[in-house]
Design a protein around this motif. Structure first.
Motif, PDB file in Angstrom:
ATOM      1  N   GLY A 234      31.619 -23.751  72.049  1.00 32.26           N
ATOM      2  CA  GLY A 234      32.687 -24.100  71.115  1.00 32.26           C
ATOM      3  C   GLY A 234      33.658 -22.986  70.827  1.00 32.26           C
ATOM      4  O   GLY A 234      34.422 -23.052  69.854  1.00 32.26           O
ATOM      5  N   SER A 235      33.645 -21.915  71.633  1.00 32.17           N
ATOM      6  CA  SER A 235      34.531 -20.782  71.383  1.00 32.17           C
ATOM      7  C   SER A 235      35.973 -21.134  71.722  1.00 32.17           C
ATOM      8  O   SER A 235      36.255 -22.048  72.497  1.00 32.17           O
ATOM      9  N   ALA A 236      36.894 -20.392  71.115  1.00 37.16           N
ATOM     10  CA  ALA A 236      38.327 -20.628  71.322  1.00 37.16           C
ATOM     11  C   ALA A 236      38.784 -19.866  72.562  1.00 37.16           C
ATOM     12  O   ALA A 236      38.767 -18.630  72.580  1.00 37.16           O
ATOM     13  N   ARG A 237      39.185 -20.588  73.597  1.00 40.95           N
ATOM     14  CA  ARG A 237      39.695 -19.957  74.815  1.00 40.95           C
ATOM     15  C   ARG A 237      41.192 -19.764  74.710  1.00 40.95           C
ATOM     16  O   ARG A 237      41.912 -20.619  74.190  1.00 40.95           O
ATOM     17  N   ARG A 238      41.656 -18.647  75.230  1.00 42.06           N
ATOM     18  CA  ARG A 238      43.081 -18.331  75.129  1.00 42.06           C
ATOM     19  C   ARG A 238      43.939 -19.408  75.790  1.00 42.06           C
ATOM     20  O   ARG A 238      44.989 -19.779  75.277  1.00 42.06           O
TER      21      ARG A 238
ATOM     22  N   GLY B  29      41.705 -23.097  67.732  1.00 35.75           N
ATOM     23  CA  GLY B  29      41.148 -23.664  68.947  1.00 35.75           C
ATOM     24  C   GLY B  29      39.631 -23.644  68.980  1.00 35.75           C
ATOM     25  O   GLY B  29      39.018 -24.164  69.912  1.00 35.75           O
ATOM     26  N   THR B  30      38.995 -23.051  67.936  1.00 38.22           N
ATOM     27  CA  THR B  30      37.540 -23.024  67.882  1.00 38.22           C
ATOM     28  C   THR B  30      36.995 -24.437  67.697  1.00 38.22           C
ATOM     29  O   THR B  30      37.502 -25.202  66.871  1.00 38.22           O
ATOM     30  N   VAL B  31      35.966 -24.763  68.435  1.00 39.10           N
ATOM     31  CA  VAL B  31      35.363 -26.098  68.371  1.00 39.10           C
ATOM     32  C   VAL B  31      34.183 -26.111  67.415  1.00 39.10           C
ATOM     33  O   VAL B  31      33.991 -27.062  66.663  1.00 39.10           O
ATOM     34  N   LEU B  32      33.391 -25.032  67.436  1.00 40.45           N
ATOM     35  CA  LEU B  32      32.251 -24.876  66.540  1.00 40.45           C
ATOM     36  C   LEU B  32      32.382 -23.555  65.804  1.00 40.45           C
ATOM     37  O   LEU B  32      32.711 -22.534  66.405  1.00 40.45           O
ATOM     38  N   CYS B  33      32.140 -23.576  64.511  1.00 39.05           N
ATOM     39  CA  CYS B  33      32.242 -22.347  63.734  1.00 39.05           C
ATOM     40  C   CYS B  33      31.348 -21.272  64.346  1.00 39.05           C
ATOM     41  O   CYS B  33      30.178 -21.514  64.664  1.00 39.05           O
TER      42      CYS B  33
ATOM     43  N   PHE C 150      31.089 -14.486  75.043  1.00 35.31           N
ATOM     44  CA  PHE C 150      30.308 -13.297  74.701  1.00 35.31           C
ATOM     45  C   PHE C 150      30.348 -13.044  73.191  1.00 35.31           C
ATOM     46  O   PHE C 150      29.317 -12.766  72.570  1.00 35.31           O
ATOM     47  N   LYS C 151      31.537 -13.164  72.605  1.00 40.28           N
ATOM     48  CA  LYS C 151      31.665 -12.942  71.156  1.00 40.28           C
ATOM     49  C   LYS C 151      30.876 -13.973  70.366  1.00 40.28           C
ATOM     50  O   LYS C 151      30.218 -13.649  69.380  1.00 40.28           O
ATOM     51  N   THR C 152      30.929 -15.229  70.822  1.00 40.62           N
ATOM     52  CA  THR C 152      30.232 -16.290  70.103  1.00 40.62           C
ATOM     53  C   THR C 152      28.725 -16.116  70.165  1.00 40.62           C
ATOM     54  O   THR C 152      28.024 -16.241  69.150  1.00 40.62           O
ATOM     55  N   LEU C 153      28.201 -15.829  71.337  1.00 39.42           N
ATOM     56  CA  LEU C 153      26.755 -15.663  71.473  1.00 39.42           C
ATOM     57  C   LEU C 153      26.265 -14.420  70.741  1.00 39.42           C
ATOM     58  O   LEU C 153      25.112 -14.364  70.297  1.00 39.42           O
ATOM     59  N   ARG C 154      27.119 -13.434  70.602  1.00 36.89           N
ATOM     60  CA  ARG C 154      26.723 -12.222  69.893  1.00 36.89           C
ATOM     61  C   ARG C 154      26.655 -12.456  68.381  1.00 36.89           C
ATOM     62  O   ARG C 154      25.872 -11.821  67.677  1.00 36.89           O
ATOM     63  N   LYS C 155      27.483 -13.407  67.876  1.00 39.74           N
ATOM     64  CA  LYS C 155      27.571 -13.648  66.432  1.00 39.74           C
ATOM     65  C   LYS C 155      26.639 -14.752  65.937  1.00 39.74           C
ATOM     66  O   LYS C 155      26.567 -14.989  64.742  1.00 39.74           O
ATOM     67  N   GLN C 156      25.952 -15.463  66.817  1.00 36.76           N
ATOM     68  CA  GLN C 156      25.188 -16.636  66.384  1.00 36.76           C
ATOM     69  C   GLN C 156      24.099 -16.258  65.371  1.00 36.76           C
ATOM     70  O   GLN C 156      23.467 -15.208  65.473  1.00 36.76           O
ATOM     71  N   LYS C 157      23.909 -17.182  64.405  1.00 36.76           N
ATOM     72  CA  LYS C 157      22.949 -16.953  63.329  1.00 36.76           C
ATOM     73  C   LYS C 157      21.878 -18.041  63.339  1.00 36.76           C
ATOM     74  O   LYS C 157      22.123 -19.154  63.791  1.00 36.76           O
ATOM     75  N   PRO C 158      20.696 -17.732  62.803  1.00 43.82           N
ATOM     76  CA  PRO C 158      19.631 -18.749  62.762  1.00 43.82           C
ATOM     77  C   PRO C 158      19.980 -19.930  61.855  1.00 43.82           C
ATOM     78  O   PRO C 158      19.607 -21.070  62.144  1.00 43.82           O
TER      79      PRO C 158
END
Length: 560
Positions: free
Chosen positions: A47-51, A15-19, A154-162
């Motif tokens: 783009g996170s996967a919502r339950r 269900g993820t939209v963006l890696c 929260f998980k997606t914003l915590r994992k974002q990379k440059p």
């Protein structure tokens, strides 16, 4: 559930939209229009996967998906608003005049609509099971909808990379390419820091970010709303909230509701002060005072004594042993406060209420005769009275507030405002007679009585009305409202801004994203790239809109 492995090697939930690592769009989940390959990225929740968008198999999934829907939450709110409005059409039962019978009051005061209102249960709407159920459903909807969106975001914003995927950069709304190898990265970083951006760097790729905390504003709002709803529902728990009404007559001592028999109050004196029309100090109120039909109360208060019961535990039927705690005054907006969180508010009063009436028995045709007198306590009348000559007078019926309806005596309320009585008079050696007596009324029902019960005297006293209130829910509601306002400010006055800068063989790419206020982000980037050798990026959405408007104008011109 199957997972999605990106070309960068990162494993994403279904269900993820963006890696979550590189931001590569998974086209099958983007819901883009195939006829518009240039369409910008769907960046909702990054783009996170919502339950709720992933699991749809079990009954738990279906319940979760139902309550996570914004449409369902809004629908519940609309129903609650309509229901709450219905509760204000006529007064709720708690606000009816003391002594009123709701089964007849609504029909008598408001006609057929009032009767329907009562029969549908709207007179106790805010404590009805279905209204509380709606409140609970709204709370569940807020909790589930918040968790469904907050955790993956929260998980997606915590994992974002440059370092981001090419398509991620190109399909951002703010995007620009600069063909030049003479880029002043030192000045670029300095400009970013001057704008209070936090810089993350990876292999020369930059991610500049600020105000991420603003993304949590809506969820802070939800926490505040949940606390407000919790406080509202706790008002139906007696230990948390109590709102009772207590009538206490002058000289009377009564138990205070909600204290489990521990505290009592005695009404020593009720004081009513009215505005003096002749007093120059009230000159500024003269016009308002003259428009009133009668005296206007300036102050009404109860001088009371608070007692504490000492013979606990309470034994049913036993007279309480009371110890004086203190003397106190209850005035409007100045309550008497007890140690257990209960406050006594001055709320109402009744002046000159009858307290007792004295009658005498005399000959029907001669009021000067007197065979004896007796006094009826109107609060606790006796069933039978005996005169000195042995005559027995039995109180057959008592009407505290008497009124004739269709020729029959009826009781309007339980308060002694117009008392009337039916007496049985038994004179030794004679037949029993029935008399109907009251103020201004004395009826011989049979017309054959030899004796008459006549009113000799009466006594009155004032009655004070006190609201007995305990509210432990108010701090919860106030705290929830404060949290809600913090969330409103947090989400309204700041916005989450991100800028990605990627060096290329032929120059540099710049992309930007914000959750709102794109104009401000564009201005930010223009100032940051100034004098760095980087060309200002463009707002691709604005360019598309202008192009579409131009095409529309051309079509209209051709038609004309």
């Amino acid at each position: 559930m199957s997972e999605i492995t990106c070309e960068c090697g990162h494993v994403n939930p279904e269900g993820t939209v963006l890696c979550e690592a590189c931001g590569k769009p998974f086209e099958e989940n983007q819901h883009l229009n195939d006829n518009k390959p240039e369409q910008l990225l769907n960046m909702r929740y990054d783009g996170s996967a919502r339950r709720s968008q992933t699991y749809q198999r079990t009954i738990v999934d279906k319940i979760w998906n139902f309550f996570s829907s914004v449409k369902i939450g809004v629908s519940i709110i609309i129903i609650l608003v309509i229901a709450s409005a219905l509760g204000t059409v006529f007064p709720q039962e708690m606000y009816l005049p003391p002594g009123s019978d709701p089964t007849t009051h609504y029909k008598e005061q408001y006609g057929i609509l009032g009767q329907i209102y009562y029969q549908l249960g709207f007179h106790n709407l805010y404590s009805s099971w279905w209204y509380l159920l709606l409140l609970a459903m709204l709370g569940v909807s807020i909790v589930i909808a918040s968790i469904d969106r907050f955790v993956p975001l929260f998980k997606t914003l915590r994992k974002q990379k440059p370092k981001r995927h090419v398509n991620f950069m190109k399909k951002q709304r703010i995007f620009g390419e600069t063909t030049s190898t003479d880029i002043d990265y030192k000045r670029l970083k300095k400009n970013l820091k001057s704008k209070r951006y936090k810089i993350h760097e990876e292999e020369g790729h930059l991610l500049a970010e600020k105000n991420r905390f603003s993304r949590w504003g809506p969820y802070v709002n939800h926490i505040g709303l949940i606390l407000v709803l919790l406080g509202a529902m706790l008002r139906f728990v007696p230990a948390m909230y109590m709102d009772e009404f207590l009538w206490v007559r002058e000289g009377e001592t009564k138990e205070i509701a909600g204290t489990d028999g521990l505290y009592y109050i005695k009404n020593e004196d009720f004081i009513l002060e009215t505005y003096d029309m002749e007093d120059e100090a009230n000159s500024q109120f003269q016009e308002s005072l003259q428009n009133q039909s009668g005296p206007v109360p300036e102050n009404y208060q109860t001088n009371a004594v608070i007692y504490e019961r000492t013979d606990l535990p309470v034994v049913p039927g036993k007279e309480p042993e009371l110890e004086k705690v203190r003397e106190a005054e209850a005035r409007v907006n100045h309550p008497i406060e007890l140690d257990n969180g209960i406050s006594l508010y001055q709320a109402s009063y009744q002046q000159n209420e009858f307290s007792s009436m004295t009658f005498k028995l005399h000959d029907k045709g001669n009021e000067d005769t007197d065979y004896g007198q007796f006094t009826v306590n109107l609060i606790e009348p006796k069933d039978e009275y005996t005169l000195d000559n042995g005559t027995t007078i039995r109180l057959e019926r008592y009407f505290p507030e008497f009124e004739l309806q269709d020729g029959e005596p009826t009781q309007v309320s339980k308060f002694p405002r117009n008392p009337a009585f039916i007496f049985e008079v038994k004179v030794p050696g004679e037949e029993t007679e029935v008399s109907f007596a009251g103020i201004g009324v004395n009826i011989d029902a049979s017309g054959e009585n030899d004796y008459k019960v006549g009113l000799v005297d009466f006594q009155t006293r004032d009655v004070t009305g006190l609201t007995v209130k305990r509210d432990y829910t108010l701090p919860i509601i106030a705290f929830g409202a404060a949290i809600f306002m913090i969330g409103v400010i947090q989400g309204m006055y700041w916005n989450h801004r991100r800028i990605w800068i990627q060096p290329k063989d032929t120059g540099v790419w710049v992309a930007g994203h914000t959750n709102k206020n794109w104009f401000a982000l564009k201005k930010d980037i223009d100032r940051i790239v100034a004098d760095t050798g980087i060309e200002p990026p463009v707002d691709q959405q604005e360019e598309k809109d202008e192009a579409e408007r131009g095409n529309d104008d051309g079509i209209i011109s051709d038609k004309q």
